[in-house]
Design an enzyme around this catalytic site. Sequence first.
Site, PDB file in Angstrom:
ATOM      1  CG  HIS A 124      -2.364   0.908   1.169  1.00  0.00           C
ATOM      2  ND1 HIS A 124      -1.771   1.985   2.441  1.00  0.00           N
ATOM      3  CD2 HIS A 124      -3.104   0.941   1.126  1.00  0.00           C
ATOM      4  CE1 HIS A 124      -2.815   3.438   1.927  1.00  0.00           C
ATOM      5  NE2 HIS A 124      -4.059   2.398   1.680  1.00  0.00           N
ATOM      6  CG  ASP A 201       1.057  -2.200   6.236  1.00  0.00           C
ATOM      7  OD1 ASP A 201      -0.869  -2.515   7.072  1.00  0.00           O
ATOM      8  OD2 ASP A 201       1.070  -2.025   5.262  1.00  0.00           O
ATOM      9  CD  GLN A 204      -6.349  -4.129   4.339  1.00  0.00           C
ATOM     10  OE1 GLN A 204      -7.854  -5.473   3.964  1.00  0.00           O
ATOM     11  NE2 GLN A 204      -6.782  -2.882   3.829  1.00  0.00           N
ATOM     12  CE  LYS A 227      -6.820  -0.240   7.039  1.00  0.00           C
ATOM     13  NZ  LYS A 227      -7.919   0.149   5.019  1.00  0.00           N
ATOM     14  CB  CYS A 365      -3.579   3.576  -1.986  1.00  0.00           C
ATOM     15  SG  CYS A 365      -4.732   4.350  -1.500  1.00  0.00           S
TER      16      CYS A 365
END
Length: 407
Positions: A124, A201, A204, A227, A365
Amino acid sequence: MSTFPVAKIRQDFPILQQTVYNRPLVYFDNAASTQKPIQVIRAISGYYETDNCNIHRGVHFLSQRATEAYEETRNLVQRYINAASSREIIFTKGATESINLVASSFGKRYISAGDEVLISIMEHHSNIVPWQQMCLERGAKVKFIPIHDNGELDMEAFRSMVNEKTKILSITHVSNVLGTINPLKEMIAYAHSFGIPVLVDGAQAISHLGADVHDLDCDFYCFSGHKMYAPMGIGVLYGKEKYLEAMPPYQSGGEMIKEVRIDRTTFNELPFKFEAGTPNVEGVYGLHAAILYLQELGMENIRNYEQEILDYAIDKLTAMGDIRFIGTAKEKTSLISFLIGSIHPYDAGVIIDKMGIAVRTGHHCAMPLIEYYKIPATVRASFAFYNTFEEIDSMVDAINRVKQMFG
Ligand SMILES: Cc1ncc(COP(=O)(O)O)c(C=O)c1O
């Protein structure tokens, strides 16, 4: 047939009870942001009804109660991601701010001219641009691990790119476009064999897989509350104490100091050194409620149900014939990116929306990744545990309508 109590769960989400364009709302934009259960909404309003106050250092009742709740949430996050200490849990605005914090602060401490930062082509923008900016300032270089066409990382290339110039590996747990779950344990062990720390990261991954930072042995892990069914504007950075201790503060001001004199300042201990200014206390209350909600459902139950939804969606769309999936990795979370024949994703998105279904179209993104596939954009349907098989059927109807109109 699934035994997951989805009908009951949906009752917890007021926003899902509405119709749009005279049709029941189908929300398939969960990778962008998840909806909030009533428990989270009540935690936020409850904070303002009874506890609202600035935290830390206040001696009065409200300040003490809000401080206790804030710090208790830090402990809850620590247990939720299996960190060694609550000193390693820093509250941020979200994944983006967490990565900026590390890029800036780790960069100042550890990166100089000629060094390399390793990321991947599936990142991202928030795991690309902070590194590019820091490397520009310091005369270092960002290198991108390539992928195979199915959306899995090219692990041979990864191994060949790690060298003595590499100062950090920053990699997504799950791709927000492909759904690919990356082989983190293998990558982290390999990077560590060269003494290279790893930032993950988890934006997600956290709502689908959870995270176990002890098991992964990553050095940093970050995610955003919004999220994972919590409010916007709150997120987490986990960092191993040995790095956080050595890194300089990211922002300065109140809260992050121990003592301020007119000619010098000493900094607060962890984690406060990295939490300058008044934090997002209401967000922390909401995050607390969201974690309890996820724990009550059970991450394994969530994972199993979402896998059923994913498999069903893939089967249904495959049967349609002219759907091109972008991202067919063996290990995937519950999202699909696709193209419908030669129809532009934006045209498809507009028609699907008019049928009451929220999907996302665009580059998500992740422009370098979209460029890699030489496509203009994708349609992305990303699922959560409150989605149903019937909703997938509605999306199939909507795609058929798109095909009739543009095909
Ligand atoms: C993989 C990934 N990383 C980072 C982010 C940035 O998250 P936020 O905007 O909440 O900081 C996103 C958001 O979509 C994402 O999908």
